[in-house]
Write an enzyme that holds these catalytic residues in place. Structure first.
Site, PDB file in Angstrom:
ATOM      1  N   LEU A  93      11.223   9.586   5.981  1.00  0.00           N
ATOM      2  CA  LEU A  93      12.251   9.765   6.798  1.00  0.00           C
ATOM      3  C   LEU A  93      13.392   9.067   6.639  1.00  0.00           C
ATOM      4  O   LEU A  93      13.765   7.869   6.510  1.00  0.00           O
ATOM      5  CB  LEU A  93      11.829   9.800   8.181  1.00  0.00           C
ATOM      6  CG  LEU A  93      10.842  11.005   9.046  1.00  0.00           C
ATOM      7  CD1 LEU A  93      10.823  10.855  10.424  1.00  0.00           C
ATOM      8  CD2 LEU A  93      11.563  12.276   8.769  1.00  0.00           C
ATOM      9  N   TYR A 103      22.824  -5.603   3.968  1.00  0.00           N
ATOM     10  CA  TYR A 103      21.522  -4.704   3.721  1.00  0.00           C
ATOM     11  C   TYR A 103      20.189  -5.288   4.290  1.00  0.00           C
ATOM     12  O   TYR A 103      19.818  -5.359   5.472  1.00  0.00           O
ATOM     13  CB  TYR A 103      21.530  -4.093   2.474  1.00  0.00           C
ATOM     14  CG  TYR A 103      20.629  -2.952   2.510  1.00  0.00           C
ATOM     15  CD1 TYR A 103      20.897  -1.657   2.839  1.00  0.00           C
ATOM     16  CD2 TYR A 103      19.342  -3.142   2.307  1.00  0.00           C
ATOM     17  CE1 TYR A 103      20.320  -0.456   2.818  1.00  0.00           C
ATOM     18  CE2 TYR A 103      18.217  -2.064   2.292  1.00  0.00           C
ATOM     19  CZ  TYR A 103      18.660  -0.573   2.474  1.00  0.00           C
ATOM     20  OH  TYR A 103      17.841   0.289   2.876  1.00  0.00           O
TER      21      TYR A 103
END
Length: 396
Positions: free
Chosen positions: A138, A234
């Site tokens: 997802l 990140y």
């Protein structure tokens, strides 16, 4: 209607059904060219319409003759307005799978919701009995929690200090400096709620409770680590906290599957052009340099090549699955090779608006971005009328 790409920032507002179909056919042909994979035969892919999830569905179906159920949340077409690319991808996949005599059905809706979980479980119960592979892929920026009803939004922010570095507008090729303020308040908690492992575990718990997991079933979710160049925003930022949670959840799920001898893995994949990565500052510049180096060395891979290698050489090789010290499967191994990263670090310092076209593969980046939406494929007449009203066969 004649369909052309219409850009708004990091998003393309249109998708080409014939181009998306060509994209699917190209990926299917690649999988067929690599030979059969002795993999799972009944596969659930959660997040099955684009990127790694789509590549997983194609690899399972056309590499292992698997029956597949795909779950996704895509926008169907309306007269005069195209569907989202994932809708056209799924329509083309089902068409090709059915043509090949393979079972393929899809569920369109919010995979975070109890309703879509139940609909999917009912479909498995009715048609497949059990599944032996669950792919969790997802990529959503928002999640409405099924228990609390709270709407969580993920953010891409550093933690503690402001992040300042180079980035590129891949449309114009302009290299500039970007500044991202650090997270505050509930940013980390919300990002973990959306992109962490809780929903993956909810899916696995629901499947197990209904006895829908075959003995020895495997589940795999996808993650990314990346280089030191991007880690502040990140891997050491809010998204990194979510990835840490996802990776920790693999062990929790494995513990819950002991009685059926099941196993959960996280596969760390390489940096690729996706709708999500295109919106992350710094990443487009990094990818354009990475592509140039990996293509020159003959080790570049797209989503389909990555997943084919994951399946054939790792998950279903018949040997013990190799993992790193944190239990993760690494198919980012070629990207993270020291020689590749050293070259990127050097080019990063040198990159400017004027020389990026030469130092990096900005054209390859743009091409891959257009491909996401069905544009730029050989064999497609983009000047011809296209029928935007394409349906997914198994969705009424």
């Amino acid at each position: 209607m004649i369909i052309e790409p219409r850009m708004r920032g990091f998003i393309c507002l249109t998708a080409h059904p014939d181009g998306c179909e060509q994209n699917i056919k190209n990926q299917i042909e690649y999988i067929k060219s690599k030979g059969a994979i002795n993999g799972a035969k009944k596969v659930l892919v959660i997040g099955a319409s684009t990127g790694f999830g789509l590549a997983s569905r194609i690899s399972s179906a056309f590499g292992s003759d698997a029956a597949t159920i795909g779950v996704f949340f895509e926008k169907p077409p309306t007269a005069g307005r195209t569907a989202s690319p994932g809708w056209y991808n799924s329509a083309a996949f089902e068409k090709e799978a059915h043509k090949a005599g393979l079972y393929a059905k899809s569920v369109n809706g919010d995979a975070f919701s109890d309703e879509i979980k139940k609909q999917t479980l009912d479909l498995i119960k009715a048609d497949l009995g059990q599944v032996d592979l669950v792919v969790y892929s997802l990529a959503s920026p928002v999640r409405k929690h099924p228990v609390t009803g709270v709407l969580h939004r993920s953010v891409l922010k550093p933690i503690g200090t402001t992040f300042i570095n180079k980035t590129v507008d891949f449309h114009s090729g302009k290299v500039s400096e970007i500044s991202i303020e650090p997270s505050n308040g509930d940013d980390i908690e919300n990002t973990v709620a959306v992109m962490g492992g809780e929903d993956w575990k909810m899916w696995m718990d629901a499947l197990k409770a209904e006895n829908l997991l075959a003995p020895g079933a495997t589940t795999v979710a996808y993650s990314y680590i990346g280089p030191s160049l991007t880690e502040a925003v990140y891997r050491k930022g809010t998204i990194g906290c979510a990835k840490d949670d996802l990776e920790a959840t693999a062990f929790t799920i494995t513990d819950s599957l002991v009685d059926i001898k099941g196993k959960a893995y996280v596969s760390v994949n390489k940096a690729l052009v996706t709708q999500a990565s295109s919106a992350i500052p710094v990443i487009p510049l990094y990818i354009s340099l990475l592509y140039k180096i990996m293509k020159e060395q003959g080790i570049h891979e797209g989503c389909i090549e990555q997943i084919q290698r994951l399946y054939a050489d790792r998950l279903f090789s018949g040997k013990e699955i190799p993992t790193d010290e944190k239990g993760r499967i690494r198919v980012d191994d070629w990207e993270m090779r020291p020689d590749v990263q050293e070259k990127i670090a050097k080019l990063w310092q040198e990159a400017t608006t004027e020389n990026l076209a030469e130092l990096g593969d900005l054209e390859g980046y743009r091409s891959d971005f257009h491909n996401l939406f069905g544009f730029g494929f050989e064999g497609v007449d983009y000047k011809a009328d296209a029928n935007e009203m394409v349906g997914v066969e198994s969705i009424e």
